[in-house]
Design a protein around this motif. Structure first.
Motif, short mmCIF file in Angstrom:
data_model
loop_
_atom_site.label_atom_id
_atom_site.label_comp_id
_atom_site.label_asym_id
_atom_site.label_seq_id
_atom_site.Cartn_x
_atom_site.Cartn_y
_atom_site.Cartn_z
N ARG A 128 0.83 -1.21 0.00
CA ARG A 128 0.00 0.00 0.00
C ARG A 128 0.87 1.26 0.00
O ARG A 128 0.56 2.24 -0.69
CB ARG A 128 -0.95 0.00 1.19
CG ARG A 128 -2.12 -0.92 1.00
CD ARG A 128 -3.15 -0.81 2.14
NE ARG A 128 -4.13 -1.86 1.99
CZ ARG A 128 -4.02 -3.08 2.51
NH1 ARG A 128 -2.98 -3.41 3.24
NH2 ARG A 128 -4.96 -3.98 2.32
N TYR A 131 2.28 1.68 -3.45
CA TYR A 131 1.21 2.18 -4.32
C TYR A 131 1.00 3.67 -4.09
O TYR A 131 0.93 4.46 -5.03
CB TYR A 131 -0.09 1.41 -4.09
CG TYR A 131 -1.23 1.97 -4.88
CD1 TYR A 131 -1.35 1.70 -6.24
CD2 TYR A 131 -2.18 2.80 -4.29
CE1 TYR A 131 -2.38 2.22 -6.98
CE2 TYR A 131 -3.21 3.34 -5.03
CZ TYR A 131 -3.32 3.05 -6.37
OH TYR A 131 -4.34 3.58 -7.11
N THR A 132 0.92 4.08 -2.83
CA THR A 132 0.70 5.49 -2.51
C THR A 132 1.88 6.34 -2.98
O THR A 132 1.69 7.41 -3.56
CB THR A 132 0.49 5.67 -1.00
OG1 THR A 132 -0.63 4.88 -0.60
CG2 THR A 132 0.24 7.11 -0.64
N LYS A 135 1.91 6.31 -6.90
CA LYS A 135 0.56 6.38 -7.47
C LYS A 135 0.54 7.06 -8.84
O LYS A 135 -0.15 6.61 -9.75
CB LYS A 135 -0.36 7.13 -6.52
CG LYS A 135 -1.82 7.09 -6.90
CD LYS A 135 -2.63 7.94 -5.95
CE LYS A 135 -3.27 7.06 -4.92
NZ LYS A 135 -4.17 7.79 -4.01
N GLN A 136 1.31 8.10 -8.99
CA GLN A 136 1.29 8.84 -10.26
C GLN A 136 1.86 8.02 -11.43
O GLN A 136 1.59 8.33 -12.59
CB GLN A 136 2.06 10.14 -10.13
CG GLN A 136 3.52 9.95 -9.81
CD GLN A 136 4.19 11.26 -9.42
OE1 GLN A 136 3.52 12.21 -9.05
NE2 GLN A 136 5.51 11.29 -9.50
N ILE A 142 -6.39 0.04 -6.37
CA ILE A 142 -6.05 -0.52 -5.06
C ILE A 142 -6.89 -1.76 -4.77
O ILE A 142 -6.44 -2.67 -4.09
CB ILE A 142 -6.17 0.54 -3.95
CG1 ILE A 142 -5.51 0.06 -2.65
CG2 ILE A 142 -7.60 0.89 -3.68
CD1 ILE A 142 -4.04 0.00 -2.68
#
Length: 153
Positions: A128, A131-132, A135-136, A142
């Motif tokens: 996570r 991913y955060t 993210k771009q 998710i």
């Protein structure tokens, strides 16, 4: 009657003293910083064989360091009086090893000297955070990521 009570109380106390104490951290796990995969093998191949390091984690050492700096604050926990927190570097190495190789939690546990239950909690947390942090650059939802993690847990 008093003698019977005294004897029973004595037996109860003896039983409590004979019970094995639960270990907070197993001895083999407590030696992580000197004998774990991060402290030995990955450190060595990072210096001596960068191509093998890239194969092991699917990132170059520079990319690993960049990713770590990006997510470290979100995955690092505080040390407590009872024990030291697992370093963010090891959490990321464990997660990348799992994603790169598909090794079982048990095998990863032995290699990195981290409990299987800790691994089962940290892999989704680190995924996570990745991913955060990225993210771009990622075009995956998710929800899909959660499904993948649940499937392989």
């Amino acid at each position: 009657m008093i003698m019977l009570l005294k004897e029973e109380l004595s037996n109860m106390l003896d039983d409590k003293l004979k019970k094995k104490k639960r270990l907070w951290v197993r001895k083999w796990i407590s030696e992580r910083s000197i004998s774990g995969g991060s402290a030995l093998l990955l450190k060595q191949i990072k210096l001596e064989d960068p191509s093998e390091y890239r194969l092991a984690l699917r990132l170059t050492a520079d990319n690993f360091d960049e990713l770590l700096s990006l997510i470290e604050s979100s995955i690092q926990r505080q040390d407590t009086i009872m024990r030291e927190a697992l370093p963010a570097k090891i959490k990321l190495e464990i997660t990348l090893t799992y994603l790169a190789t598909g090794m079982s939690y048990r095998s990863i546990s032995h290699f990195y000297r981290v409990s299987k239950s800790s691994i089962s909690q940290l892999i989704p947390q680190v995924c996570r955070a990745i991913y955060t942090g990225l993210k771009q650059f990622i075009k995956v939802s998710i929800i899909y990521l959660d499904l993948i993690l649940i499937k392989h847990s």
